[in-house]
Write a protein that holds these residues in place. Structure first.
Motif, PDB file in Angstrom:
ATOM      1  N   GLN A   1       0.821  -1.204   0.000  1.00 27.50           N
ATOM      2  CA  GLN A   1       0.000   0.000   0.000  1.00 27.50           C
ATOM      3  C   GLN A   1       0.864   1.268   0.000  1.00 27.50           C
TER       4      GLN A   1
ATOM      5  N   THR B   1       3.868   6.919  -8.370  1.00 26.40           N
ATOM      6  CA  THR B   1       3.700   6.270  -7.069  1.00 26.40           C
ATOM      7  C   THR B   1       4.934   6.523  -6.193  1.00 26.40           C
TER       8      THR B   1
ATOM      9  N   HIS C   1       0.966   3.989  -3.280  1.00 23.23           N
ATOM     10  CA  HIS C   1       0.355   5.273  -2.938  1.00 23.23           C
ATOM     11  C   HIS C   1       0.790   6.341  -3.959  1.00 23.23           C
TER      12      HIS C   1
END
Length: 129
Positions: free
Chosen positions: A80, A90, A84
């Motif tokens: 996660q 990301t 993100h």
């Protein structure tokens, strides 16, 4: 007509050439003479210098490898965080694609500074002897 005779050759030497080279430095000549004349003690001095620099380099290499090699492991353990988004990219791409370079630049700066400090300490040691 006869050609003029060239002047006779003269051999020019230094007065120090007549002296014999010493196999071992004279007492009190210092560590620099030991190194220049490549004695066993001089080799020990140089080995110590090289070991100090190697130790610093290997420590830095271990830190960089753990830090940069730990990022993919972190991303595997915490997907996660890796996925993100920050703007159009990301966190994983941002860290691996951009943040790595300042870290490597800082590591290189630290390594040069450490190597120069070790060399300064070595020269100071040679001057004391």
């Amino acid at each position: 007509m006869t050609e003029p005779k060239p002047p006779p050759r003269v051999r020019v030497t230094s007065p120090q050439m007549a002296g014999r080279r010493r196999a071992h430095p004279a007492p009190g000549r210092g560590a620099a003479a030991e190194i220049d004349e490549q004695t066993g003690v001089g080799e020990l001095y140089l080995t110590g210098l090289l070991r100090s620099q190697l130790r610093a380099g290997l420590a830095l290499l271990a830190l960089v490898l753990l830090g940069l090699g730990g990022l993919p492991v972190l991303f595997l353990l915490l997907p996660q965080v890796a996925d993100h988004p920050i703007g159009p990219v990301t966190v994983a791409w941002l860290l691996l694609g951009a943040a790595v370079y300042p870290v490597l630049l800082l590591a290189a700066w630290w390594h040069v500074r450490t190597a120069e400090r070790v060399e300064r300490d070595f020269v100071a040691f040679l001057r004391r002897r």
